[in-house]
Structure formats: structure tokens, C-alpha cells
Scaffold this motif. Structure first.
Motif, PDB file in Angstrom:
ATOM      1  N   LEU A 191       4.596   6.657  -1.120  1.00 42.61           N
ATOM      2  CA  LEU A 191       5.891   6.724  -1.803  1.00 42.61           C
ATOM      3  C   LEU A 191       5.756   7.160  -3.251  1.00 42.61           C
ATOM      4  O   LEU A 191       6.705   7.671  -3.846  1.00 42.61           O
ATOM      5  N   GLY A 192       4.597   6.939  -3.860  1.00 39.89           N
ATOM      6  CA  GLY A 192       4.370   7.388  -5.227  1.00 39.89           C
ATOM      7  C   GLY A 192       5.100   6.590  -6.292  1.00 39.89           C
ATOM      8  O   GLY A 192       5.283   7.071  -7.412  1.00 39.89           O
ATOM      9  N   LEU A 193       5.501   5.370  -5.973  1.00 34.87           N
ATOM     10  CA  LEU A 193       6.204   4.538  -6.960  1.00 34.87           C
ATOM     11  C   LEU A 193       5.238   3.911  -7.952  1.00 34.87           C
ATOM     12  O   LEU A 193       5.632   3.560  -9.069  1.00 34.87           O
ATOM     13  N   VAL A 194       3.987   3.758  -7.545  1.00 34.73           N
ATOM     14  CA  VAL A 194       2.930   3.254  -8.422  1.00 34.73           C
ATOM     15  C   VAL A 194       1.754   4.223  -8.299  1.00 34.73           C
ATOM     16  O   VAL A 194       1.186   4.352  -7.208  1.00 34.73           O
ATOM     17  N   PRO A 195       1.366   4.918  -9.370  1.00 32.97           N
ATOM     18  CA  PRO A 195       0.248   5.865  -9.274  1.00 32.97           C
ATOM     19  C   PRO A 195      -1.036   5.160  -8.839  1.00 32.97           C
ATOM     20  O   PRO A 195      -1.372   4.098  -9.357  1.00 32.97           O
ATOM     21  N   GLY A 196      -1.729   5.753  -7.857  1.00 36.44           N
ATOM     22  CA  GLY A 196      -2.965   5.165  -7.374  1.00 36.44           C
ATOM     23  C   GLY A 196      -3.193   5.520  -5.913  1.00 36.44           C
ATOM     24  O   GLY A 196      -2.439   6.293  -5.324  1.00 36.44           O
ATOM     25  N   ARG A 197      -4.252   4.942  -5.341  1.00 39.93           N
ATOM     26  CA  ARG A 197      -4.603   5.256  -3.962  1.00 39.93           C
ATOM     27  C   ARG A 197      -4.967   3.984  -3.203  1.00 39.93           C
ATOM     28  O   ARG A 197      -5.139   2.917  -3.801  1.00 39.93           O
ATOM     29  N   VAL A 198      -5.098   4.113  -1.892  1.00 39.51           N
ATOM     30  CA  VAL A 198      -5.428   2.997  -1.011  1.00 39.51           C
ATOM     31  C   VAL A 198      -6.735   3.336  -0.306  1.00 39.51           C
ATOM     32  O   VAL A 198      -6.839   4.382   0.335  1.00 39.51           O
ATOM     33  N   GLN A 217       0.823  -1.209   0.000  1.00 34.50           N
ATOM     34  CA  GLN A 217       0.000   0.000   0.000  1.00 34.50           C
ATOM     35  C   GLN A 217       0.857   1.260   0.000  1.00 34.50           C
ATOM     36  O   GLN A 217       0.531   2.251  -0.660  1.00 34.50           O
ATOM     37  N   LEU A 218       1.980   1.221   0.699  1.00 32.08           N
ATOM     38  CA  LEU A 218       2.867   2.386   0.761  1.00 32.08           C
ATOM     39  C   LEU A 218       3.480   2.722  -0.588  1.00 32.08           C
ATOM     40  O   LEU A 218       3.919   3.861  -0.810  1.00 32.08           O
ATOM     41  N   LEU A 219       3.493   1.784  -1.515  1.00 31.70           N
ATOM     42  CA  LEU A 219       4.063   2.022  -2.834  1.00 31.70           C
ATOM     43  C   LEU A 219       3.231   3.001  -3.655  1.00 31.70           C
ATOM     44  O   LEU A 219       3.733   3.609  -4.594  1.00 31.70           O
ATOM     45  N   LEU A 220       1.952   3.163  -3.297  1.00 27.49           N
ATOM     46  CA  LEU A 220       1.053   3.986  -4.084  1.00 27.49           C
ATOM     47  C   LEU A 220       1.173   5.467  -3.733  1.00 27.49           C
ATOM     48  O   LEU A 220       1.921   5.857  -2.850  1.00 27.49           O
ATOM     49  N   SER A 221       0.396   6.292  -4.459  1.00 23.07           N
ATOM     50  CA  SER A 221       0.521   7.749  -4.320  1.00 23.07           C
ATOM     51  C   SER A 221      -0.036   8.258  -3.010  1.00 23.07           C
ATOM     52  O   SER A 221       0.581   9.111  -2.352  1.00 23.07           O
TER      53      SER A 221
END
Length: 203
Positions: A96-103, A81-85
Motif C-alpha cells: 500500500l505504500g503508506l509507510v516507506p519500507g519493506r517486508v 505488512q501490507l502498509l509498507l512499500s
């Protein structure tokens, strides 16, 4: 190969380390940005709340190391989840914004059944959306162990490598460049989970 399990104070670190060791590899658990920067591969596990996780990463000066990372990176559970925007737990928090999107929280999903319990906990099926490196030598559908109340919504379906049904069809695995993530716990998912870790170590 130098494998580092990133310690930011939120995660079942020893269980992941033991699973890696069971496969015949060694892994260093470290919260040092210098140690993480020297790694060949990184694993970002996590259990807990999104805002606290980001605050801990910032406090330990790990944000830049993860965001500028060009090496294979595997996020597990909250780590995915932290990988997303952004995360929407207790308000909106930048990820972290490594994968565009939200949780998003399960109960905020359109059509989520009112009587279905949250968190999503226990074994459930993962369906591969496409053959990918992380799921090599696994069947198109396999079982894994989950514990979570929020789920990832990548902007692009192309980033989704696995889907799971729990009231809604949600992203249970993703792959984008050198970034990989699984919502479930591979260290608790038997032979399938060990195969996923083995595949990540072979990338």
C-alpha cells in the motif's frame, strides 16, 4: 463512530469483531469500498501471503480507499505488512505504500540463528520504543501473541513504536500519522491486546 473491519478474504475477521464488541463497540465487517470510505476508523486484519492479499485488495477495488484514507487505520499481522512499500514473499510485490519500507523473511535477516524455528509463533515481549497513542496505559514491556514468518522493516526508525526480539530485533508495532500497525494479534493477546484496541477506538 462507524468502525469497519476490511474484508478482503484473508483474515480472522470474526475474532477481531468479537474483541471490539467485548469492549462495548460495534464493528461492521465489509469488503465494500463504499462502506470503507464512509467509516470513521478502519481495521485491516490479515492472515496469509502478501501477494495474494494485495491481489484481493485490488480485485475488491479497496486499494484507493486505503491509500487515500485520512482516517485512523490499524493494520493487524499481515495487515501491518501490507502498509509498507513492498513485500518480498514469493518475489517482490508492491504494498500500500503508506509507510516507506519493506517486508522480509526472518531467515534472510543477517545473523538470524539457523536453529530457530520459523514461523515465529506464540507469546513474546513487545518493548515500546516511545510512548504512543496505541500503547497508552500499558507498561513499557508487555506480552502479545504472534504468528508470522515475515516482518516489517520501515525505512525510518521513527515509525517504529514497538520492538520484539526473535533472533533479530524486529518492528512489532508502528505508528505514522493516522496509520498504526501491530505484527501480533491483539484479539488473541489478553488484556494488553484489548487495551490496544480500546486505545485505537479512542483516537
Amino acid at each position: 463512530m462507524k468502525l469497519v473491519i476490511v474484508d478482503y478474504g484473508m483474515g480472522n475477521l470474526r475474532s477481531v469483531q468479537k474483541a471490539v464488541e467485548l469492549l462495548g463497540f460495534s464493528a461492521e465487517v465489509s469488503g465494500s469500498p463504499q462502506v470503507s470510505a464512509q467509516a470513521d476508523k478502519l481495521i485491516l486484519p490479515g492472515v496469509g501471503a502478501f501477494p495474494q492479499a494485495m491481489a484481493n485488495l485490488r480485485k475488491k477495488q479497496l486499494l484507493a480507499v486505503l491509500q487515500d484514507n485520512k482516517k485512523p487505520l490499524l493494520g493487524i499481522c499481515l495487515g501491518l505488512q501490507l502498509l509498507l512499500s513492498v513485500g518480498e514473499e514469493f518475489g517482490v510485490t508492491e504494498g500500500l505504500g503508506l509507510v516507506p519500507g519493506r517486508v522480509q523473511f526472518f531467515r534472510q535477516a543477517a545473523g538470524f540463528p539457523a536453529g530457530l524455528s520459523v514461523p515465529h509463533m506464540g507469546w513474546n515481549d513487545v518493548r515500546q520504543s516511545a510512548r504512543n497513542q496505541l500503547f497508552r496505559d500499558l507498561p513499557e514491556k508487555f506480552s502479545a501473541y504472534f504468528v508470522h514468518s515475515y516482518y516489517a522493516l520501515p525505512d525510518s526508525a521513527a515509525a517504529v513504536s514497538g520492538w520484539t526480539d526473535y533472533g533479530v530485533d524486529f518492528c512489532s508495532a508502528l505508528e505514522s500519522g493516522n496509520v498504526y500497525g501491530v505484527q501480533f494479534h491483539p484479539e488473541k493477546s489478553g488484556e494488553a491486546g484489548l487495551q490496544i484496541l480500546r486505545n485505537f477506538l479512542a483516537i
